[in-house]
Motif scaffolding. Structure first.
Motif, PDB file in Angstrom:
ATOM      1  N   PRO A  50       0.820  -1.222   0.000  1.00  0.00           N
ATOM      2  CA  PRO A  50       0.000   0.000   0.000  1.00  0.00           C
ATOM      3  C   PRO A  50       0.851   1.269   0.000  1.00  0.00           C
ATOM      4  O   PRO A  50       1.957   1.310   0.552  1.00  0.00           O
ATOM      5  N   GLY A  51       0.312   2.308  -0.634  1.00  0.00           N
ATOM      6  CA  GLY A  51       0.927   3.614  -0.578  1.00  0.00           C
ATOM      7  C   GLY A  51       2.126   3.818  -1.475  1.00  0.00           C
ATOM      8  O   GLY A  51       2.891   4.765  -1.270  1.00  0.00           O
ATOM      9  N   GLN A  52       2.297   2.989  -2.494  1.00  0.00           N
ATOM     10  CA  GLN A  52       3.490   3.056  -3.333  1.00  0.00           C
ATOM     11  C   GLN A  52       3.193   3.498  -4.765  1.00  0.00           C
ATOM     12  O   GLN A  52       3.926   3.153  -5.681  1.00  0.00           O
ATOM     13  N   LEU A  53       2.137   4.299  -4.957  1.00  0.00           N
ATOM     14  CA  LEU A  53       1.795   4.740  -6.302  1.00  0.00           C
ATOM     15  C   LEU A  53       2.922   5.577  -6.904  1.00  0.00           C
ATOM     16  O   LEU A  53       3.291   5.380  -8.073  1.00  0.00           O
ATOM     17  N   ALA A  54       3.492   6.499  -6.138  1.00  0.00           N
ATOM     18  CA  ALA A  54       4.565   7.345  -6.669  1.00  0.00           C
ATOM     19  C   ALA A  54       5.773   6.509  -7.060  1.00  0.00           C
ATOM     20  O   ALA A  54       6.396   6.742  -8.108  1.00  0.00           O
ATOM     21  N   ALA A  55       6.116   5.521  -6.229  1.00  0.00           N
ATOM     22  CA  ALA A  55       7.257   4.658  -6.545  1.00  0.00           C
ATOM     23  C   ALA A  55       6.989   3.836  -7.797  1.00  0.00           C
ATOM     24  O   ALA A  55       7.884   3.632  -8.626  1.00  0.00           O
ATOM     25  N   ALA A  56       5.753   3.361  -7.958  1.00  0.00           N
ATOM     26  CA  ALA A  56       5.409   2.582  -9.149  1.00  0.00           C
ATOM     27  C   ALA A  56       5.474   3.450 -10.398  1.00  0.00           C
ATOM     28  O   ALA A  56       5.958   3.014 -11.450  1.00  0.00           O
ATOM     29  N   ARG A  57       4.993   4.687 -10.295  1.00  0.00           N
ATOM     30  CA  ARG A  57       5.089   5.602 -11.436  1.00  0.00           C
ATOM     31  C   ARG A  57       6.551   5.847 -11.808  1.00  0.00           C
ATOM     32  O   ARG A  57       6.903   5.864 -12.992  1.00  0.00           O
ATOM     33  N   ARG A 113      28.118   0.006 -14.426  1.00  0.00           N
ATOM     34  CA  ARG A 113      29.003   0.978 -15.073  1.00  0.00           C
ATOM     35  C   ARG A 113      28.273   1.657 -16.231  1.00  0.00           C
ATOM     36  O   ARG A 113      28.381   2.880 -16.421  1.00  0.00           O
ATOM     37  N   ARG A 114      27.534   0.874 -16.997  1.00  0.00           N
ATOM     38  CA  ARG A 114      26.776   1.452 -18.111  1.00  0.00           C
ATOM     39  C   ARG A 114      25.702   2.400 -17.597  1.00  0.00           C
ATOM     40  O   ARG A 114      25.510   3.501 -18.141  1.00  0.00           O
ATOM     41  N   LEU A 115      24.999   2.004 -16.526  1.00  0.00           N
ATOM     42  CA  LEU A 115      23.975   2.862 -15.935  1.00  0.00           C
ATOM     43  C   LEU A 115      24.590   4.155 -15.419  1.00  0.00           C
ATOM     44  O   LEU A 115      24.078   5.255 -15.675  1.00  0.00           O
ATOM     45  N   HIS A 116      25.688   4.042 -14.691  1.00  0.00           N
ATOM     46  CA  HIS A 116      26.319   5.224 -14.098  1.00  0.00           C
ATOM     47  C   HIS A 116      26.859   6.183 -15.149  1.00  0.00           C
ATOM     48  O   HIS A 116      27.037   7.375 -14.877  1.00  0.00           O
ATOM     49  N   GLY A 117      27.131   5.692 -16.336  1.00  0.00           N
ATOM     50  CA  GLY A 117      27.660   6.538 -17.394  1.00  0.00           C
ATOM     51  C   GLY A 117      26.607   7.316 -18.159  1.00  0.00           C
ATOM     52  O   GLY A 117      26.949   8.153 -19.008  1.00  0.00           O
ATOM     53  N   LEU A 118      25.317   7.079 -17.862  1.00  0.00           N
ATOM     54  CA  LEU A 118      24.255   7.787 -18.575  1.00  0.00           C
ATOM     55  C   LEU A 118      24.138   9.228 -18.085  1.00  0.00           C
ATOM     56  O   LEU A 118      24.407   9.523 -16.910  1.00  0.00           O
ATOM     57  N   PRO A 119      23.704  10.137 -18.957  1.00  0.00           N
ATOM     58  CA  PRO A 119      23.440  11.509 -18.496  1.00  0.00           C
ATOM     59  C   PRO A 119      22.241  11.530 -17.557  1.00  0.00           C
ATOM     60  O   PRO A 119      21.302  10.743 -17.721  1.00  0.00           O
ATOM     61  N   ILE A 120      22.282  12.409 -16.566  1.00  0.00           N
ATOM     62  CA  ILE A 120      21.138  12.541 -15.663  1.00  0.00           C
ATOM     63  C   ILE A 120      19.971  13.126 -16.449  1.00  0.00           C
ATOM     64  O   ILE A 120      20.087  14.199 -17.050  1.00  0.00           O
ATOM     65  N   PRO A 121      18.834  12.454 -16.494  1.00  0.00           N
ATOM     66  CA  PRO A 121      17.752  12.881 -17.395  1.00  0.00           C
ATOM     67  C   PRO A 121      16.884  13.984 -16.805  1.00  0.00           C
ATOM     68  O   PRO A 121      16.756  14.124 -15.582  1.00  0.00           O
ATOM     69  N   GLY A 127      14.661  11.663  -8.076  1.00  0.00           N
ATOM     70  CA  GLY A 127      14.851  12.061  -6.693  1.00  0.00           C
ATOM     71  C   GLY A 127      16.239  11.717  -6.187  1.00  0.00           C
ATOM     72  O   GLY A 127      17.038  11.062  -6.856  1.00  0.00           O
ATOM     73  N   LYS A 128      16.521  12.140  -4.965  1.00  0.00           N
ATOM     74  CA  LYS A 128      17.814  11.902  -4.346  1.00  0.00           C
ATOM     75  C   LYS A 128      17.810  10.580  -3.597  1.00  0.00           C
ATOM     76  O   LYS A 128      16.828  10.215  -2.946  1.00  0.00           O
ATOM     77  N   LEU A 129      18.909   9.840  -3.690  1.00  0.00           N
ATOM     78  CA  LEU A 129      19.024   8.551  -3.002  1.00  0.00           C
ATOM     79  C   LEU A 129      18.813   8.717  -1.503  1.00  0.00           C
ATOM     80  O   LEU A 129      19.407   9.594  -0.870  1.00  0.00           O
ATOM     81  N   ASP A 130      17.977   7.866  -0.942  1.00  0.00           N
ATOM     82  CA  ASP A 130      17.780   7.802   0.510  1.00  0.00           C
ATOM     83  C   ASP A 130      18.211   6.422   0.987  1.00  0.00           C
ATOM     84  O   ASP A 130      17.446   5.462   0.881  1.00  0.00           O
ATOM     85  N   PRO A 131      19.422   6.289   1.515  1.00  0.00           N
ATOM     86  CA  PRO A 131      19.882   4.960   1.927  1.00  0.00           C
ATOM     87  C   PRO A 131      19.196   4.432   3.177  1.00  0.00           C
ATOM     88  O   PRO A 131      19.384   3.272   3.539  1.00  0.00           O
ATOM     89  N   GLU A 198      12.641   0.498  -8.723  1.00  0.00           N
ATOM     90  CA  GLU A 198      11.957   1.449  -7.855  1.00  0.00           C
ATOM     91  C   GLU A 198      12.908   2.240  -6.964  1.00  0.00           C
ATOM     92  O   GLU A 198      12.550   3.308  -6.452  1.00  0.00           O
ATOM     93  N   ARG A 199      14.127   1.764  -6.751  1.00  0.00           N
ATOM     94  CA  ARG A 199      15.089   2.486  -5.919  1.00  0.00           C
ATOM     95  C   ARG A 199      16.048   3.338  -6.749  1.00  0.00           C
ATOM     96  O   ARG A 199      16.968   3.952  -6.194  1.00  0.00           O
ATOM     97  N   CYS A 200      15.879   3.383  -8.061  1.00  0.00           N
ATOM     98  CA  CYS A 200      16.751   4.233  -8.884  1.00  0.00           C
ATOM     99  C   CYS A 200      16.645   5.685  -8.411  1.00  0.00           C
ATOM    100  O   CYS A 200      15.554   6.173  -8.085  1.00  0.00           O
ATOM    101  N   ALA A 201      17.784   6.365  -8.389  1.00  0.00           N
ATOM    102  CA  ALA A 201      17.830   7.716  -7.851  1.00  0.00           C
ATOM    103  C   ALA A 201      19.112   8.385  -8.312  1.00  0.00           C
ATOM    104  O   ALA A 201      19.939   7.777  -9.004  1.00  0.00           O
ATOM    105  N   ILE A 202      19.274   9.644  -7.915  1.00  0.00           N
ATOM    106  CA  ILE A 202      20.536  10.344  -8.111  1.00  0.00           C
ATOM    107  C   ILE A 202      21.330  10.222  -6.815  1.00  0.00           C
ATOM    108  O   ILE A 202      20.828  10.561  -5.738  1.00  0.00           O
ATOM    109  N   GLY A 203      22.555   9.726  -6.925  1.00  0.00           N
ATOM    110  CA  GLY A 203      23.336   9.540  -5.711  1.00  0.00           C
ATOM    111  C   GLY A 203      24.756   9.133  -6.026  1.00  0.00           C
ATOM    112  O   GLY A 203      25.172   9.096  -7.194  1.00  0.00           O
TER     113      GLY A 203
END
Length: 295
Positions: A50-57, A113-121, A127-131, A198-203
C-alpha cells in the motif's frame, strides 16, 4: 504488509480490467509485500504494497527512459493506464523476461558501469538517493527481536544518519540503481538486464558498488579473484575510498533489518535475523561474518 492470495487475485483482476488484459490463468511468481504474477502472453504483473503509487510511477518512467537509452532493463508494457491503482495498491505490467539467472559480479559491474555513465535525465522523477528508506519501519516490525536489540538498532540507525551527513566526497553523483545485488542484475542468454527499478535515484555511484563489495569483505560470499574482476570491469575499488566503511555499515544494517522484519512472519528466518543483529552488536567477532544469503 502482505495480503492473502484471494485478495491478491482480486486486485490483479481489477487492475487487468482497467488495463485491458485477461487475468485468467495467472500464476504467482512471488507472493509477499510485493506480489508478482505471470499472465498468459508473456506479461508479468507486479502488485505493490500500500501507498506506493509514486514509486510505481517512477519505476515505469525509469524503465521507459532506459529503453530509450538502449540499456537492457525490464520493460514496462506500453499501456494507457500504467500503473493502475486498485485501492491502496499500485499494479504495473511488464514484459516477461526469457530464461535467466542471477548475474555474476563481473556482469553486475558492467551493468552498473553502463547505468552510471548515462546523463542525468530531465523529466524522470528520480529524486535523491535515501539509503535509510524504510529502516525505522522495519525495526519497529521486527517483533522476534528483543526490545533491547530493537532499541540498539534504532540508536545505530541514528548514528549512521549523523555520520552520513558528513559523507566524504567520492565519484561524481549519477543515476544509481539503488539495490544492485545479483538478484536485481540478471543474465539471459544474450544480455545482462536490470530489474526492480523502484530504488533508482541520483546519488553516489559507490552505493551501488558497496552491494557487491561487502559480499567479499563482510561475508566471504565471493572470492578475492571475483572481487578483483568486479573492480577491474567497473574501473574502481570502492574500498579505497574513505566513505566506504559508512556505506558498508548502512548496507549491512539494511540487510539485517530486511531479514529481521521477515522473521516476524517467517519463523525459519528468526535464527538468521538474530545472527545478523549479534554481528552488528559485536557479539560474533570481526568480519567476515557467517551470514546466510537471503534470496
Amino acid at each position: 504488509m502482505s495480503i492473502g492470495v484471494d485478495q491478491q487475485h482480486r486486485v490483479l483482476a481489477d487492475a487487468c480490467a482497467v488495463a485491458g488484459l485477461d487475468p485468467r490463468g495467472a500464476e504467482p511468481i512471488r507472493l509477499g509485500e510485493n506480489a508478482i504474477f505471470r499472465l498468459p502472453g508473456g506479461v508479468v504483473a507486479r502488485i505493490s504494497r500500500p501507498g506506493q503509487l509514486a514509486a510505481a510511477r517512477k519505476e515505469v518512467h525509469v524503465a521507459r527512459w532506459l529503453a530509450g537509452q538502449h540499456v537492457p532493463a525490464v520493460r514496462a508494457l506500453d499501456l494507457p493506464h500504467q500503473p493502475v491503482l486498485v485501492g491502496e495498491r499500485a499494479v504495473t505490467f511488464w514484459e516477461e523476461l526469457p530464461a535467466h539467472r542471477h548475474g555474476t559480479p563481473a556482469e553486475v559491474a558492467q551493468a552498473i558501469r553502463r547505468l552510471h555513465g548515462l546523463p542525468i535525465p530531465d523529466g524522470v522523477p528520480l529524486g535523491k538517493l535515501d539509503p535509510f528508506v524504510r529502516l525505522a519501519e522495519r525495526i519497529d516490525t521486527a517483533t522476534t527481536l528483543t526490545a533491547d536489540d530493537r532499541m540498539w538498532l534504532r540508536g545505530h540507525l541514528e548514528d549512521l544518519r549523523s555520520r552520513h551527513a558528513e559523507l566524504p566526497q567520492g565519484l561524481p553523483s549519477c543515476v544509481v540503481h539503488g539495490d544492485a545485488w545479483v538478484g536485481n542484475v540478471v543474465a539471459t542468454e544474450h544480455e545482462t538486464v536490470l530489474l526492480d527499478l523502484e530504488r533508482c535515484a541520483i546519488g553516489p555511484p559507490e552505493w551501488d558498488l558497496v552491494s557487491t563489495t561487502i559480499k567479499h569483505t563482510s561475508f566471504g560470499w565471493i572470492t578475492s579473484s571475483d572481487y578483483q574482476d568486479f573492480c577491474r570491469r567497473y574501473g574502481h575499488d570502492v574500498t579505497t575510498w574513505p566513505g566506504f566503511p559508512l556505506l558498508r555499515d548502512i548496507r549491512e544494517l539494511r540487510m539485517t533489518c530486511y531479514v529481521a522484519q521477515r522473521a516476524a512472519q517467517h519463523p525459519e528466518a528468526r535464527g538468521e535475523a538474530q545472527v545478523r543483529v549479534d554481528c552488528l552488536r559485536g557479539r560474533a567477532g570481526s568480519r567476515p561474518w557467517a551470514w546466510t544469503p537471503a534470496l
